[in-house]
Scaffold this motif. Structure first.
Motif, mmCIF file in Angstrom:
data_model
loop_
_atom_site.group_PDB
_atom_site.id
_atom_site.type_symbol
_atom_site.label_atom_id
_atom_site.label_comp_id
_atom_site.label_asym_id
_atom_site.label_seq_id
_atom_site.Cartn_x
_atom_site.Cartn_y
_atom_site.Cartn_z
ATOM 1 N N LYS A 256 -54.040 -7.549 -9.529
ATOM 2 C CA LYS A 256 -54.193 -8.410 -8.695
ATOM 3 C C LYS A 256 -52.637 -9.040 -8.383
ATOM 4 N N ASN A 257 -51.934 -9.303 -9.560
ATOM 5 C CA ASN A 257 -50.412 -9.620 -9.053
ATOM 6 C C ASN A 257 -49.740 -8.673 -8.395
ATOM 7 N N ALA A 258 -49.956 -7.422 -8.876
ATOM 8 C CA ALA A 258 -49.442 -6.407 -7.947
ATOM 9 C C ALA A 258 -49.598 -6.513 -6.472
ATOM 10 N N ILE A 260 -50.961 -9.127 -4.939
ATOM 11 C CA ILE A 260 -50.634 -10.581 -4.480
ATOM 12 C C ILE A 260 -49.134 -10.605 -3.952
ATOM 13 N N TYR A 261 -48.351 -10.280 -4.914
ATOM 14 C CA TYR A 261 -46.865 -10.204 -4.801
ATOM 15 C C TYR A 261 -46.216 -9.188 -4.017
ATOM 16 N N THR A 262 -46.938 -8.255 -3.342
ATOM 17 C CA THR A 262 -46.593 -7.316 -2.491
ATOM 18 C C THR A 262 -46.939 -7.791 -0.890
ATOM 19 N N HIS A 286 -47.294 -0.040 -10.717
ATOM 20 C CA HIS A 286 -46.035 0.001 -10.039
ATOM 21 C C HIS A 286 -46.534 -0.535 -8.882
ATOM 22 N N ASP A 287 -45.667 -1.557 -8.238
ATOM 23 C CA ASP A 287 -45.909 -2.075 -6.873
ATOM 24 C C ASP A 287 -44.464 -2.017 -6.104
ATOM 25 N N THR A 288 -44.638 -1.878 -4.804
ATOM 26 C CA THR A 288 -43.250 -2.034 -3.788
ATOM 27 C C THR A 288 -43.375 -3.386 -3.176
ATOM 28 N N GLY A 291 -40.774 -8.373 -6.145
ATOM 29 C CA GLY A 291 -39.966 -8.322 -7.474
ATOM 30 C C GLY A 291 -39.736 -9.543 -7.931
ATOM 31 N N ILE A 292 -39.234 -9.752 -9.091
ATOM 32 C CA ILE A 292 -38.882 -10.902 -9.759
ATOM 33 C C ILE A 292 -37.441 -10.722 -10.499
ATOM 34 N N SER A 293 -36.897 -12.021 -9.997
ATOM 35 C CA SER A 293 -35.484 -12.172 -10.514
ATOM 36 C C SER A 293 -35.387 -12.012 -11.929
ATOM 37 N N HIS A 299 -39.339 -15.340 -18.340
ATOM 38 C CA HIS A 299 -40.069 -16.512 -18.507
ATOM 39 C C HIS A 299 -41.683 -16.300 -18.107
ATOM 40 N N VAL A 300 -41.844 -15.254 -17.086
ATOM 41 C CA VAL A 300 -43.173 -15.099 -16.482
ATOM 42 C C VAL A 300 -44.275 -15.221 -17.416
ATOM 43 N N PHE A 301 -44.266 -14.703 -18.692
ATOM 44 C CA PHE A 301 -45.085 -14.628 -19.507
ATOM 45 C C PHE A 301 -45.323 -16.041 -20.332
ATOM 46 N N TYR A 305 -45.826 -20.547 -16.040
ATOM 47 C CA TYR A 305 -44.544 -20.386 -15.301
ATOM 48 C C TYR A 305 -44.991 -19.688 -14.035
ATOM 49 N N ARG A 306 -44.471 -20.064 -12.920
ATOM 50 C CA ARG A 306 -44.447 -19.193 -11.845
ATOM 51 C C ARG A 306 -43.066 -19.076 -11.160
ATOM 52 N N ALA A 307 -42.706 -17.921 -10.773
ATOM 53 C CA ALA A 307 -41.386 -17.566 -10.032
ATOM 54 C C ALA A 307 -41.570 -18.230 -8.609
ATOM 55 N N ASP A 308 -40.339 -18.859 -8.337
ATOM 56 C CA ASP A 308 -40.192 -19.273 -7.094
ATOM 57 C C ASP A 308 -41.478 -20.261 -6.639
ATOM 58 N N GLY A 317 -53.539 -18.977 -7.581
ATOM 59 C CA GLY A 317 -53.073 -18.627 -8.834
ATOM 60 C C GLY A 317 -52.643 -19.831 -9.749
ATOM 61 N N SER A 318 -52.365 -19.629 -10.968
ATOM 62 C CA SER A 318 -52.003 -20.876 -11.918
ATOM 63 C C SER A 318 -50.805 -20.620 -12.992
ATOM 64 N N GLY A 319 -50.360 -19.412 -12.844
ATOM 65 C CA GLY A 319 -49.368 -19.217 -13.937
ATOM 66 C C GLY A 319 -49.996 -18.794 -15.135
ATOM 67 N N LEU A 320 -51.118 -18.608 -15.382
ATOM 68 C CA LEU A 320 -51.714 -18.251 -16.723
ATOM 69 C C LEU A 320 -52.163 -16.646 -16.870
ATOM 70 N N GLY A 321 -52.012 -15.924 -15.592
ATOM 71 C CA GLY A 321 -52.487 -14.662 -15.705
ATOM 72 C C GLY A 321 -51.564 -13.596 -16.613
ATOM 73 N N LEU A 322 -50.364 -13.499 -16.645
ATOM 74 C CA LEU A 322 -49.636 -12.938 -17.613
ATOM 75 C C LEU A 322 -49.713 -13.299 -18.961
ATOM 76 N N THR A 323 -49.600 -14.715 -18.979
ATOM 77 C CA THR A 323 -49.925 -15.288 -20.436
ATOM 78 C C THR A 323 -50.966 -14.783 -21.232
HETATM 79 N N1 LIG Z 1 -45.923 -7.836 -9.490
HETATM 80 C C1 LIG Z 1 -45.202 -8.888 -9.408
HETATM 81 N N2 LIG Z 1 -44.303 -8.931 -8.466
HETATM 82 C C2 LIG Z 1 -43.866 -10.110 -8.409
HETATM 83 N N3 LIG Z 1 -43.754 -11.238 -8.931
HETATM 84 C C3 LIG Z 1 -44.829 -11.231 -10.176
HETATM 85 C C4 LIG Z 1 -45.537 -10.002 -10.175
HETATM 86 N N4 LIG Z 1 -46.327 -10.394 -11.313
HETATM 87 C C5 LIG Z 1 -46.140 -11.738 -11.584
HETATM 88 N N5 LIG Z 1 -45.064 -12.137 -10.738
HETATM 89 C C6 LIG Z 1 -44.461 -13.650 -10.839
HETATM 90 O O1 LIG Z 1 -44.736 -14.103 -12.195
HETATM 91 C C7 LIG Z 1 -45.557 -15.321 -12.018
HETATM 92 C C8 LIG Z 1 -46.624 -15.309 -13.254
HETATM 93 O O2 LIG Z 1 -47.586 -14.541 -13.040
HETATM 94 P P1 LIG Z 1 -49.030 -14.905 -13.600
HETATM 95 O O3 LIG Z 1 -48.888 -15.362 -15.104
HETATM 96 O O4 LIG Z 1 -49.981 -13.844 -13.302
HETATM 97 O O5 LIG Z 1 -49.507 -16.348 -12.396
HETATM 98 P P2 LIG Z 1 -49.997 -16.457 -11.225
HETATM 99 O O6 LIG Z 1 -50.122 -15.347 -10.607
HETATM 100 O O7 LIG Z 1 -51.182 -17.173 -11.257
HETATM 101 O O8 LIG Z 1 -48.857 -17.090 -10.526
HETATM 102 C C9 LIG Z 1 -46.126 -15.308 -10.596
HETATM 103 O O9 LIG Z 1 -46.049 -16.577 -10.138
HETATM 104 C C10 LIG Z 1 -45.086 -14.678 -9.796
HETATM 105 O O10 LIG Z 1 -44.203 -15.202 -9.534
#
Ligand SMILES: Nc1ncnc2c1ncn2[C@@H]1O[C@H](COP(=O)(O)OP(=O)(O)O)[C@@H](O)[C@H]1O
Ligand SMILES: [Mg+2]
Length: 387
Positions: A256-258, A260-262, A286-288, A291-293, A299-301, A305-308, A317-323
């Motif tokens: 889902k992340n792959a 959503i963030y594509t 793998h997604d195109t 990306g993440i800085s 910190h994404v785990f 935490y949510r990048a940008d 989303g809530s920033g909990l998926g990767l945790t």
């Molecule tokens: N495949 C990805 N491509 C780009 N950024 C990602 C990707 N997966 C995760 N991220 C970044 O990591 C953050 C944390 O992801 P996650 O824990 O799943 O929370 P959420 O998706 O609910 O924001 C996301 O907010 C996003 O900024």
């Protein structure tokens, strides 16, 4: 009689030789696996890197102290007229090769041991803080669940009223959508809490291919809405030891992340499942995408935490998926690594210990099957019927 003994000797020799060859072959593969895994981990595994850093730092400190003490001793006892360079040279020339070897070994052993202990102690507060944070989150989530479901039921009852004004109906339907989103978050929080009591999770032999297929089926609509091409590649032995519900949740969150963030148009998400060395099955996503800085990648785990943030908020989303994913992977005694380049894409690799059902493995006839699904023409029955 002698012939029999000779024959037995010969058989023994051949079988010993064969087993040695077998062991050598297996160890050779293992060795290559270990080295490449080490190099790979050093490059991409952030957790690994931080612990290594602590140990390396400690090595450096002990070495410096060691050299400093011996130089000072030499300087003191061999006459204060010497220059520092002289003292260092003399210190080195005094030690003979054997002594040097033994000293080096003792030095390496003690330093590694101390390094490990120090790294363990240094990281303990962080581990404890994370555990109590999770406990707190779990308690809050549990308390919020009941009132939320009462509100939702009340709204649904109100919606049964036929004479309801259409604007009011839309507002209430919007509220139900928001409540669903909130319960998603609450469910994620509760999963985190369950993970604190891993003994409750049941393990069996699970076909990772089937689990990933189930996750993909649920996400195909989302991929279609975003015009993203989803592809799957499968290897041969995909049985892992794990919990299918937990693994499906992990795969769902990552894929889902792959998606959503594509960004829309022309994006790809490639999922690959295959065995690797040393008894693990690898799930690679793998997604195109965007990306993440480098800074965010560290910190994404972390929970919430949510990048940008401004960009992420638009994606829900809530920033909990990767945790949750990292906790689930830990629970399965697996590993997760993430590699990303901004504006180019992200690769997540989860590796899980293989299960132990050989007959299931041989029954699996899907070898290197590549399935590409293009959702560009798919018409999704719009959710707007609700609104
Ligand atoms: N495949 C990805 N491509 C780009 N950024 C990602 C990707 N997966 C995760 N991220 C970044 O990591 C953050 C944390 O992801 P996650 O824990 O799943 O929370 P959420 O998706 O609910 O924001 C996301 O907010 C996003 O900024
Ligand atoms: Mg997510």
């Amino acid at each position: 009689m002698i012939r029999l003994v000779m024959l037995l000797m010969f058989m023994l020799k051949t079988s010993v030789k064969n087993s040695i060859q077998k062991i050598a072959r297996a160890s050779w593969k293992r060795c290559v696996g270990l080295v490449t895994d080490f190099a790979y981990k050093y490059q991409y595994d952030l957790f690994f890197r931080t612990k290594t850093k602590v140990i390396a730092l400690e090595f450096f400190l002990v070495a410096t102290i060691f050299v400093a003490i011996s130089v000072v001793f030499n300087y003191q006892y061999e006459g204060a007229t010497r220059t520092l360079a002289d003292a260092i040279e003399r210190t080195l020339s005094l030690i003979d090769t054997n002594d040097l070897l033994v000293t080096a070994l003792i030095f390496l052993g003690t330093t590694t041991l101390f390094g490990y202990i120090i790294a363990h102690i240094a990281l303990k507060p962080t581990r404890d803080a994370l555990a109590s944070q999770k406990q707190f989150i779990g308690n809050v989530a549990h308390e919020l669940r009941t009132p939320l479901s009462i509100i939702k039921t009340n709204i649904e009852v109100a919606l049964l009223e036929r004479r309801l004004d259409s604007k009011l109906r839309d507002t209430l339907l919007g509220n139900v959508d928001e409540l669903d989103r909130t319960s998603d978050i609450i469910n994620n929080l509760l999963s985190l809490n369950t993970l604190l009591n891993p003994e409750r999770v049941e393990f069996s032999n699970v076909d990772l291919g089937v689990v990933v297929d189930a996750a993909l089926a649920k996400l195909s609509v989302l991929a279609k809405q975003k015009n993203i091409i989803l592809s799957v590649t499968r290897g041969e032995f995909l049985i892992v030891s794990g919990n299918s519900v937990a693994l499906e949740q992990a795969a769902m969150n990552l894929i889902k992340n792959a998606i959503i963030y594509t960004p829309q148009q022309g994006g790809r998400v490639d999922v690959a499942i295959a065995p690797n060395y040393y008894g693990h099955i690898e799930l690679r996503i793998h997604d195109t995408g965007m990306g993440i800085s480098r800074e965010d990648l560290f910190h994404v785990f972390e929970p919430f935490y949510r990048a940008d943030r401004s960009r992420s908020r638009a994606h829900g989303g809530s920033g909990l998926g990767l945790t949750i994913v990292s906790e689930l992977v830990k629970l399965h005694r697996g590993k997760i690594t993430m590699q990303s380049t901004e504006k180019q894409g992200t690769t997540v690799v989860v590796s899980l210990p293989v299960g132990n059902v050989p007959q299931l493995i041989t029954n699996n006839k899907k070898t290197d099957e590549r399935v590409a699904i293009d959702f560009s023409d798919y018409k999704h029955p719009a959710r707007s019927t609700k609104k």
